[in-house]
Every structure is written in structure tokens, then in C-alpha cells.
Design a protein around this motif. Structure first.
Motif, PDB file in Angstrom:
ATOM      1  N   ILE A  29       4.710  28.274 -14.367  1.00 49.45           N
ATOM      2  CA  ILE A  29       4.930  28.910 -13.120  1.00 49.45           C
ATOM      3  C   ILE A  29       3.022  28.943 -12.495  1.00 49.45           C
ATOM      4  O   ILE A  29       3.192  28.574 -11.511  1.00 49.45           O
ATOM      5  CB  ILE A  29       5.461  30.220 -13.293  1.00 49.45           C
ATOM      6  CG1 ILE A  29       6.869  30.321 -13.421  1.00 49.45           C
ATOM      7  CG2 ILE A  29       4.986  31.132 -11.992  1.00 49.45           C
ATOM      8  CD1 ILE A  29       7.594  31.544 -13.581  1.00 49.45           C
ATOM      9  N   GLU A  33       2.172  27.209  -9.274  1.00 49.57           N
ATOM     10  CA  GLU A  33       1.252  27.983  -8.426  1.00 49.57           C
ATOM     11  C   GLU A  33      -0.175  27.241  -7.909  1.00 49.57           C
ATOM     12  O   GLU A  33      -0.488  27.204  -6.583  1.00 49.57           O
ATOM     13  CB  GLU A  33       1.173  29.351  -8.817  1.00 49.57           C
ATOM     14  CG  GLU A  33       2.303  30.072  -8.769  1.00 49.57           C
ATOM     15  CD  GLU A  33       2.125  31.669  -9.191  1.00 49.57           C
ATOM     16  OE1 GLU A  33       1.039  31.980  -9.950  1.00 49.57           O
ATOM     17  OE2 GLU A  33       2.818  32.614  -9.048  1.00 49.57           O
ATOM     18  N   GLU A  34      -0.708  26.769  -8.967  1.00 47.29           N
ATOM     19  CA  GLU A  34      -2.183  26.180  -8.899  1.00 47.29           C
ATOM     20  C   GLU A  34      -1.879  24.984  -8.008  1.00 47.29           C
ATOM     21  O   GLU A  34      -2.585  24.515  -7.275  1.00 47.29           O
ATOM     22  CB  GLU A  34      -2.668  25.938 -10.097  1.00 47.29           C
ATOM     23  CG  GLU A  34      -4.125  25.421  -9.883  1.00 47.29           C
ATOM     24  CD  GLU A  34      -5.199  26.268  -9.331  1.00 47.29           C
ATOM     25  OE1 GLU A  34      -6.038  25.948  -8.667  1.00 47.29           O
ATOM     26  OE2 GLU A  34      -4.911  27.628  -9.548  1.00 47.29           O
ATOM     27  N   ASN A  36       0.553  23.992  -6.000  1.00 42.69           N
ATOM     28  CA  ASN A  36       0.823  24.716  -4.530  1.00 42.69           C
ATOM     29  C   ASN A  36      -0.448  24.723  -3.577  1.00 42.69           C
ATOM     30  O   ASN A  36      -0.476  24.484  -2.734  1.00 42.69           O
ATOM     31  CB  ASN A  36       1.721  25.746  -4.630  1.00 42.69           C
ATOM     32  CG  ASN A  36       3.430  25.381  -4.853  1.00 42.69           C
ATOM     33  OD1 ASN A  36       3.511  24.122  -4.759  1.00 42.69           O
ATOM     34  ND2 ASN A  36       4.177  26.164  -5.383  1.00 42.69           N
ATOM     35  N   LYS A  37      -1.069  25.546  -4.504  1.00 40.39           N
ATOM     36  CA  LYS A  37      -2.554  25.930  -3.864  1.00 40.39           C
ATOM     37  C   LYS A  37      -3.323  24.687  -3.429  1.00 40.39           C
ATOM     38  O   LYS A  37      -3.868  24.504  -2.293  1.00 40.39           O
ATOM     39  CB  LYS A  37      -3.325  27.024  -4.853  1.00 40.39           C
ATOM     40  CG  LYS A  37      -2.747  28.309  -4.774  1.00 40.39           C
ATOM     41  CD  LYS A  37      -3.849  28.885  -5.693  1.00 40.39           C
ATOM     42  CE  LYS A  37      -3.358  30.338  -5.915  1.00 40.39           C
ATOM     43  NZ  LYS A  37      -4.165  31.395  -6.685  1.00 40.39           N
TER      44      LYS A  37
END
Length: 491
Positions: A29, A33-34, A36-37
Motif C-alpha cells: 500500500i 501511495e508513493e 500515486n504521488k
């Protein structure tokens, strides 16, 4: 049912296995998230790049219609400073005027027969009932003139031989100065490749010079202009205000690049081909300006280098306004970007109006109020962006605000000395031919011939600024007596 199976499998796992599974899922996850950033940052950067246009950046107007690019916002209409389309009030007009002394007159009479059968040539002349003047050029064709140089013997015994006509070269046959001037004009001013110049000359004149002759005219013409080039450079160093700019050029082997630098005034233009390094900038004419002279530029760091430490600066407000447009877009809910931009535009307008009216200063009351708005807007902007985020353009806006705050004299010098233009538009106009050339002809293969081109263009640009015809001064140069700008009376 699928969910029940998964739950059943999880219930069979030991505590240690569950901990390992949870940790693995947490790491996955976190990785997502990284990612996505990173994707969000790339998307923001892409959107920022696509939002750049000729209204808020240095992107040329020709790129505004590129796929996906945001077009500039419509310019404000009405209000102070707005201009109607077409000819501006007070601008010199241009029209095809009636001439009282035409070069030729032709009487025209009706031809043919009357309905009664009588020849119209036998009719009685009733005088002129209609007049029409046609401006036309004669058909162009090469005229071959043979010059026979005679020798005469003086009574004292000395023999004198007539000189060849002006502009003649060695050999029994050659092209005259008019055709040579036209070839250079097409190459250096209209940016036509050699092949197209040959085709145009053949179509217009009926003659077809060799490619080597046409291309060689660049070096020959530039060589005849060495003295003029030095004179133009010297005259620039005597100016109180000089505009400067630089632009990349595709010169030499594929993938290589040079920079074309220009130093200019309303009367003089001087080009320099080199790099964007400090050594090239040291060779630019503005390095020899007297202490206290002003250079108008686009804030490139080399203009603030040691060779120019004795000079005053005017930062180009056109570039500042474009960068402020970015701030307006980045902070749409803030008032300060618009306040700074409009105050700067107002000062530019007041300076132009005062200069046009022959005044020696801007109305102090108006100026003080606009400067107050400008400075207050900068202070509010600095406070607002003290902890700027990571959005594309935010750091650039912060640096712009710091420069507006730290260099107020260099930003607003045009408001205290009306001899100083607010923008480096003159330099940009003088660089525009190089950009047009790249669009028309593409890469220039030879550095030497490129220097020749811009030495010729510097001569022609200076002559044009003095109200002279480009073909005329080119012909003078080819005849060995180029036009020379006059030295000031005090020199």
C-alpha cells in the motif's frame, strides 16, 4: 462466497503468518501511495507545461495552437491602454497616391468601328474623360553589357588604360552589383536556401548563377562590411541605454547548438554568435559601455556578472508581466498577483504616455500611487508564499517576488528615467529574423557563414533604422563603398 473462502483461509493462518501478511500488504500500500504521488506530480507538471503559452511564458505565439496546449486568455478590451484594430491614431499612413508627375503618359482612344460602320479612329477627339495611373515594374531580364577598356597614349609618352566598371571582378565575365545585391538580400534577409535563390533568380531574370557563386556572396559581402561592423559596435558603446537578448540557433552538425546575442538601440544593431557562457558575454558590445549606462535585459544571470558591474540595469517588464500571469493562474483566489501586474502595466502606460507627450517625468501623484500598490502587492505575495508548496510554478513565483522586492530600482528605473524603455522589445525584434530563418531554412551548416549572415543583417538592420533601403545599401557595399553610420558630433 468468494469472501467467505478468503476469511476461512485467513482464520487458518497463525498469528506470525498474519503479521507477515499484514506487513507485506502495508508495504505494498505504501508503494502504491508513493507511485500515486509520483504520478500526481508528473500530471501536475504536464498540466503546467501545457498551460504555458505566449501570454504567460516565453513560448512563441506559433506554439499556442499545439495539441493540448491552453490558449492565452483574451486580452482586456476597453479601458485605459486598449487599442483599436488597424491603423493607430497618429501613425503614418500608406496609400497608393496620385502623382502629378508620372514617369510616362499614354493617350488611349476607342478602337474598332461605330455601329454605323465608321472607323472610330476617324472620330473627333472630345478630350480626356477618365484618367488612371498604374504603378508597375518593368519586366526583369539580365542585360549583358560589354565594356571595352581602351588605352590612350599621352603626348608625353605615358599610356593610360580605362578602369573596369565599378564593382567588376577579375575574369572576362561576371555578374553586376544589382544581381549580387539581390542574391545576398534573398539569402540574408528573406532567409531563402541557396537552391530556392537560384530558382527565383532564374525565374525573375532569366539567368542562373552557380550555387557556389550565390553561397560565396555571403562571405564576400560580409568581408566588405568589416569596417562598418566595427563602427556600429563602437557607436553602441556610446549609447546611454542598450537593449540585449539572446536566442539559441541550430548551427553546425546535427544536435549542436549556438547562441545568437544582440546588443541594440533604436539606431544600431550588433550581433554576436557564440555560446551562452560568460566568455561570449564578455565579447558583447555592452561590456564596453561607460559606467552608469543602462542595459535592458531578460534577467539572465550573465547580465549581472562582473564584466557588467559598472552598469545600471532595467529588467524587462514584458518578461516580468508574463511571469506574473503565471502567479495569477497559480493563486486565483489571491489579490496580490493581479495588483502587482496591473500596477506594473499602469506604470508602463504612464511612462509611454509621458514620453509621447514630450514630458520629462511621469505625473508624480499617479506614479507614487502605482508604485505603492506595486510594493504592497510584493510584500503580501512574499508573506503568502513564505512556505510555498510543490506545485509547478510556485518556486518560480517565489523567486520572482524576491527579485521584485530586492531589485526595485532595476525593475522601476524606466519610471525615473524616461530615456530607458520598460522592455527589451527592441532586442527581441532584432532577434526575430533569426527565429524566422530557423522556421524557413532550418539548420545552418557553417558557423563562419552564419557569422557572415548576421554581420550583414546587423548592417542592414542599422541602415533600416536610419531610414535607408536595404537593396540600395547592399549594392553600395558590393561596390566597395558601404554606407557608414555617422559618428556623433562630440566624437
Amino acid at each position: 462466497m468468494w469472501f467467505d473462502l478468503v476469511v476461512a483461509e485467513l482464520e487458518e493462518l497463525s498469528r506470525e503468518d498474519l503479521i507477515v501478511l499484514v506487513r507485506a500488504q502495508s508495504e505494498r500500500i505504501a508503494g502504491l501511495e508513493e507511485a500515486n504521488k509520483e504520478l500526481a506530480a508528473k500530471l501536475a507538471r504536464l498540466e503546467h507545461l501545457l498551460s504555458r503559452n505566449s501570454g504567460n511564458s516565453s513560448v512563441p505565439p506559433s506554439r499556442d495552437d499545439d495539441p493540448g496546449r491552453s490558449a492565452p486568455k483574451p486580452k482586456r478590451s476597453g479601458g485605459r491602454g486598449s487599442k483599436p484594430r488597424g491603423k493607430q491614431p497618429g501613425a503614418p499612413g500608406a496609400n497608393l497616391a496620385w502623382r502629378q508627375d508620372p514617369d510616362d503618359r499614354v493617350d488611349r482612344f476607342p478602337q474598332g468601328r461605330c455601329e454605323c460602320g465608321t472607323e472610330l479612329a476617324q472620330g473627333r477627339d472630345l478630350g480626356i474623360v477618365d484618367q488612371y495611373q498604374q504603378h508597375e515594374i518593368p519586366p526583369v531580364a539580365v542585360k549583358v553589357t560589354q565594356y571595352d577598356q581602351h588605352a590612350v597614349a599621352c603626348g608625353c609618352g605615358q599610356v593610360h588604360t580605362a578602369a573596369r566598371p565599378e564593382g567588376a571582378r577579375s575574369g572576362p565575365v561576371g555578374y553586376g552589383p544589382n544581381l549580387q545585391a539581390l542574391a545576398v538580400y534573398l539569402l540574408a534577409v528573406q532567409f531563402l536556401p541557396v537552391g530556392r535563390v537560384l530558382g527565383l533568380l532564374e525565374s525573375l531574370t532569366g539567368t542562373a548563377p552557380s550555387a557556389g557563386f550565390v553561397h560565396g556572396m555571403l562571405a564576400r559581402a560580409a568581408g566588405l562590411l568589416d569596417v562598418v561592423d566595427k563602427r556600429i559596435r563602437a557607436l553602441l558603446t556610446l549609447a546611454h541605454v542598450v537593449a540585449a537578448d539572446e536566442t539559441p540557433l541550430r548551427v553546425g552538425p546535427a544536435g549542436s547548438k549556438k547562441y545568437l546575442l544582440v546588443a541594440c538601440t533604436e539606431l544600431y544593431t550588433h550581433y554576436l554568435l557564440g555560446g551562452r557562457d560568460l566568455d561570449t558575454f564578455k565579447a558583447l558590445a555592452i561590456a564596453d559601455l561607460a559606467a552608469g549606462s543602462v542595459i535592458v535585459h531578460d534577467r539572465y544571470q550573465n547580465y549581472d556578472a562582473a564584466p557588467y558591474a559598472h552598469l545600471l540595469h532595467q529588467l524587462c517588464t514584458a518578461h516580468l508581466v508574463r511571469d506574473l500571469e503565471t502567479a495569477v493562474e497559480l493563486y486565483p483566489d489571491e489579490h496580490w498577483p493581479t495588483q502587482i501586474r496591473d500596477a506594473l502595466r499602469g506604470l508602463i502606460h504612464e511612462a509611454n504616455t509621458a514620453r509621447a507627450a514630450g514630458a520629462d517625468q511621469i505625473d508624480p501623484t499617479v506614479k507614487d500611487e502605482l508604485v505603492r500598490r506595486f510594493r504592497h502587492g510584493v510584500l503580501v505575495g512574499l508573506k503568502t508564499t513564505a512556505s510555498h508548496g510543490d506545485r509547478p510554478g510556485e518556486r518560480k513565483t517565489r523567486l520572482l517576488l524576491e527579485e521584485l522586492h530586492d531589485r526595485p530600482d532595476d525593475v522601476l528605473r524606466f519610471t525615473t528615467d524616461l530615456r530607458v524603455p520598460a522592455t527589451s522589445n527592441q532586442a527581441e525584434r532584432d532577434l526575430r529574423p533569426s527565429k524566422i530563418q530557423q522556421n524557413i531554412s532550418g539548420r545552418l551548416t557553417s558557423e563562419d557563414r552564419t557569422r557572415d549572415r548576421f554581420q550583414i543583417l546587423g548592417y542592414l538592420s542599422t541602415a533600416t533604422k536610419h531610414g535607408l533601403n536595404q537593396i540600395t545599401v547592399l549594392r553600395q557595399a558590393i561596390l566597395g563603398r558601404p554606407w557608414m553610420p555617422e559618428l556623433p558630433a562630440t566624437v
